[in-house]
Scaffold this motif. Structure first.
Motif, short mmCIF file in Angstrom:
data_model
loop_
_atom_site.label_atom_id
_atom_site.label_comp_id
_atom_site.label_asym_id
_atom_site.label_seq_id
_atom_site.Cartn_x
_atom_site.Cartn_y
_atom_site.Cartn_z
N TRP A 172 0.80 -1.22 0.00
CA TRP A 172 0.06 0.11 -0.04
C TRP A 172 0.72 1.33 0.00
O TRP A 172 0.65 2.25 -0.48
N TRP A 173 2.05 1.21 0.51
CA TRP A 173 3.08 2.39 0.75
C TRP A 173 3.72 2.64 -0.55
O TRP A 173 4.17 3.78 -0.66
N ASP A 174 3.80 1.80 -1.48
CA ASP A 174 4.65 1.86 -2.71
C ASP A 174 4.02 2.60 -3.73
O ASP A 174 3.06 2.16 -4.35
N PRO A 175 4.41 3.82 -3.90
CA PRO A 175 3.90 4.72 -5.18
C PRO A 175 3.87 4.01 -6.73
O PRO A 175 3.24 4.25 -7.54
N ALA A 176 4.94 3.05 -6.73
CA ALA A 176 4.97 2.31 -8.19
C ALA A 176 4.38 1.15 -7.95
O ALA A 176 4.24 0.32 -8.93
N ALA A 177 3.41 1.02 -6.88
CA ALA A 177 2.49 -0.46 -7.00
C ALA A 177 1.54 -0.36 -8.11
O ALA A 177 1.19 -1.43 -8.83
N TRP A 178 1.11 0.91 -8.47
CA TRP A 178 0.16 0.94 -9.56
C TRP A 178 0.42 0.52 -10.76
O TRP A 178 0.12 -0.15 -11.66
N ASP A 179 1.81 1.22 -11.32
CA ASP A 179 2.54 0.62 -12.58
C ASP A 179 2.99 -1.04 -12.40
O ASP A 179 2.77 -1.42 -13.58
N GLY A 180 3.31 -1.32 -11.20
CA GLY A 180 3.61 -2.59 -11.24
C GLY A 180 2.41 -3.70 -11.38
O GLY A 180 2.45 -4.68 -12.00
N ILE A 181 1.11 -3.27 -10.75
CA ILE A 181 -0.06 -4.11 -11.04
C ILE A 181 -0.20 -4.00 -12.61
O ILE A 181 -0.52 -5.30 -13.05
N ALA A 182 -0.16 -2.84 -13.16
CA ALA A 182 -0.50 -2.98 -14.75
C ALA A 182 0.61 -3.92 -15.45
O ALA A 182 0.18 -4.61 -16.51
N ARG A 183 1.87 -3.89 -15.02
CA ARG A 183 2.82 -4.70 -15.61
C ARG A 183 2.61 -5.91 -15.35
O ARG A 183 2.52 -7.07 -16.35
N ALA A 184 2.24 -6.42 -14.04
CA ALA A 184 1.85 -7.83 -13.99
C ALA A 184 0.96 -8.35 -14.69
O ALA A 184 0.78 -9.45 -15.31
N GLY A 185 -0.32 -7.69 -14.97
CA GLY A 185 -1.49 -8.11 -15.77
C GLY A 185 -0.98 -8.10 -17.11
O GLY A 185 -1.42 -9.23 -17.93
N ALA A 186 -0.28 -7.24 -17.75
CA ALA A 186 0.47 -7.39 -19.17
C ALA A 186 1.08 -8.59 -19.42
O ALA A 186 1.13 -9.04 -20.43
N GLU A 187 1.89 -8.93 -18.31
CA GLU A 187 2.75 -9.90 -18.40
C GLU A 187 2.14 -11.37 -18.15
O GLU A 187 3.07 -12.31 -18.41
N GLY A 188 0.97 -11.23 -17.73
CA GLY A 188 0.23 -12.32 -17.33
C GLY A 188 0.95 -13.15 -15.90
O GLY A 188 1.14 -14.19 -15.95
N ARG A 189 1.40 -12.40 -15.32
CA ARG A 189 2.13 -12.62 -13.94
C ARG A 189 1.30 -12.54 -12.62
O ARG A 189 1.69 -12.58 -11.42
N LEU A 190 0.03 -11.95 -12.87
CA LEU A 190 -0.65 -11.49 -11.57
C LEU A 190 -1.42 -12.76 -11.03
O LEU A 190 -2.52 -13.19 -11.52
N HIS A 191 -0.97 -13.72 -10.30
CA HIS A 191 -1.35 -15.08 -10.03
C HIS A 191 -2.21 -14.90 -8.90
O HIS A 191 -2.99 -15.98 -8.57
N LEU A 192 -2.18 -14.05 -7.81
CA LEU A 192 -3.12 -14.12 -6.65
C LEU A 192 -3.30 -12.63 -6.02
O LEU A 192 -1.95 -11.88 -6.21
N PHE A 193 -4.52 -12.44 -5.62
CA PHE A 193 -4.56 -10.86 -4.99
C PHE A 193 -5.23 -11.30 -3.64
O PHE A 193 -5.88 -11.91 -3.30
N GLN A 194 -4.44 -10.69 -2.54
CA GLN A 194 -4.67 -10.51 -1.29
C GLN A 194 -4.97 -9.49 -0.55
O GLN A 194 -4.58 -8.32 -1.01
N VAL A 195 -5.69 -9.54 0.38
CA VAL A 195 -6.24 -7.95 0.77
C VAL A 195 -6.17 -8.06 2.53
O VAL A 195 -6.46 -8.99 2.99
N ALA A 196 -5.45 -6.99 3.01
CA ALA A 196 -5.75 -6.79 4.65
C ALA A 196 -5.33 -5.28 4.79
O ALA A 196 -5.18 -4.76 3.79
N ASP A 197 -5.75 -4.79 5.89
CA ASP A 197 -5.61 -3.32 6.15
C ASP A 197 -4.31 -3.06 6.90
O ASP A 197 -3.66 -4.04 7.54
#
Length: 266
Positions: A172-197
Motif C-alpha cells: 500500500w505504501w509503494d507509489p510504484a505499485a500501480w504501475d507494477g500491477i499494470a505490468r503484472a497483468g500485461a505480462e500474465g504474472r498476476l497470480h493472486l490478490f490478497q487483502v488486509a489493512d
C-alpha cells in the motif's frame, strides 16, 4: 463469491470446522497453509475440501531460500499444492542468512533457486507466486520488498510458471505499485490478490499487525479496481494476522470478514 478465506485469518479454527463454515456461508475458496495441512494430513485435507465443494485458491508457503534445504522443501511444497489442487504456491523469499550483510547475494540466491524450481512447478501444474513483503521484513523474512523487484525476478521465467502476489498490506505504501500491477497483468504474472489493512500503531509482535478490512488506511477498493483492470478475475483472498481476530470464534470472524469485504473491497 470472489472472497476466499485464507486459513490464517481464522488461524485457530480447526480445519473441518473451517471447511464446514465456509461452505455454509457461501464462501467457495480457501487459502491453506502447509503446517495445519500437514497436521491434519495432506490426503485428508484434499478429501475434506472436495467434500465441502471448496476450491483451494493457494497454498502458503514456499520460499525462505536462505535455508540449506530450501530446494528440497520447496519441491515438497509444490507437490503438496498439486495434491490439494491449489493452482498457486505463495513464495516468501526469506531474509539474509545468519550473520550476513550481503543483500545482493541473497536476492541472487532467490533468482537462482527460482530458475531451478520453475520447471518442477510447471510439471506439476502449479504456479509460483512471489510475494513482496514490506521493507521492515527485509532482513529476516523477505529480501523482495517491492512489486518491481518481484516482477524482475519472475521476468526470465515463463509466466505460467512464475508470477507475483499482490498483497495490499505489503504494497500500500509503494507509489510504484500501480504501475507494477499494470505490468503484472500485461505480462500474465498476476497470480493472486490478497487483502488486509494497515493499522497504526503497530503491535509489539509486528507479524500480527495486519488489520481487519476497513480498520486502517489502505484504499482497498482502489486496489481491487486496479487489479481487475488488468483482466484479473480470480479469487480475492482475505489474509489477516491479528490476535484480536484470532480470539473470536471462527464463525464470528468469518461473518465479520464477509461484512467488511462487502463494505470496503467490493
Amino acid at each position: 463469491m470472489r472472497l476466499s478465506l485464507n486459513q490464517w485469518t481464522t488461524r485457530h479454527w480447526p480445519l473441518p470446522d473451517l471447511a464446514a463454515g465456509c461452505a455454509s456461508a457461501g464462501v467457495g475458496g480457501v487459502g491453506l497453509w502447509r503446517e495445519p495441512v500437514a497436521e491434519y494430513g495432506l490426503e485428508r485435507t484434499a478429501k475434506l475440501v472436495r467434500e465441502h465443494g471448496l476450491t483451494v485458491t493457494s497454498l502458503c508457503r514456499g520460499g525462505f531460500f536462505q535455508a540449506p534445504d530450501a530446494l528440497e522443501d520447496n519441491r515438497r511444497a509444490i507437490e503438496e499444492a498439486a495434491a490439494l489442487g491449489a493452482p498457486v504456491l505463495v513464495l516468501v523469499s526469506g531474509g539474509l542468512p545468519d550473520g550476513s550483510r550481503d543483500l545482493d547475494g541473497a536476492r541472487a540466491r532467490v533468482a537462482d533457486t527460482l530458475a531451478e524450481l520453475a520447471p518442477y512447478a510447471g510439471e506439476h501444474g502449479v504456479r509460483l507466486a512471489i510475494e513482496p513483503l514490506h521493507p521492515m521484513f527485509c532482513s529476516d523474512r523477505c529480501v523482495v520488498s517491492t512489486l518491481a523487484q518481484a516482477l524482475d525476478l519472475a521476468a526470465p521465467l515463463p509466466s505460467e510458471q512464475v508470477g507475483v502476489v499482490i498483497d495490499t498490506y505489503h504494497l500500500w505504501w509503494d507509489p510504484a505499485a500501480w504501475d507494477g500491477i499494470a505490468r503484472a497483468g500485461a505480462e500474465g504474472r498476476l497470480h493472486l490478490f490478497q487483502v488486509a489493512d494497515w493499522v497504526t500503531p503497530l503491535p509489539a509482535g509486528v507479524l500480527t499487525g495486519r488489520g481487519m478490512l476497513g480498520d486502517g488506511c489502505v484504499d482497498l477498493r482502489r486496489y481491487r479496481t486496479a487489479v481487475e483492470a488488468t483482466g484479473y478475475t480470480g479469487p480475492i483472498e482475505v489474509e489477516i494476522f491479528n490476535d484480536a481476530l484470532w480470539a473470536l470464534p471462527g464463525d464470528e470472524a468469518l461473518a465479520l470478514t464477509l461484512t467488511r469485504f462487502t463494505e470496503h473491497v467490493t
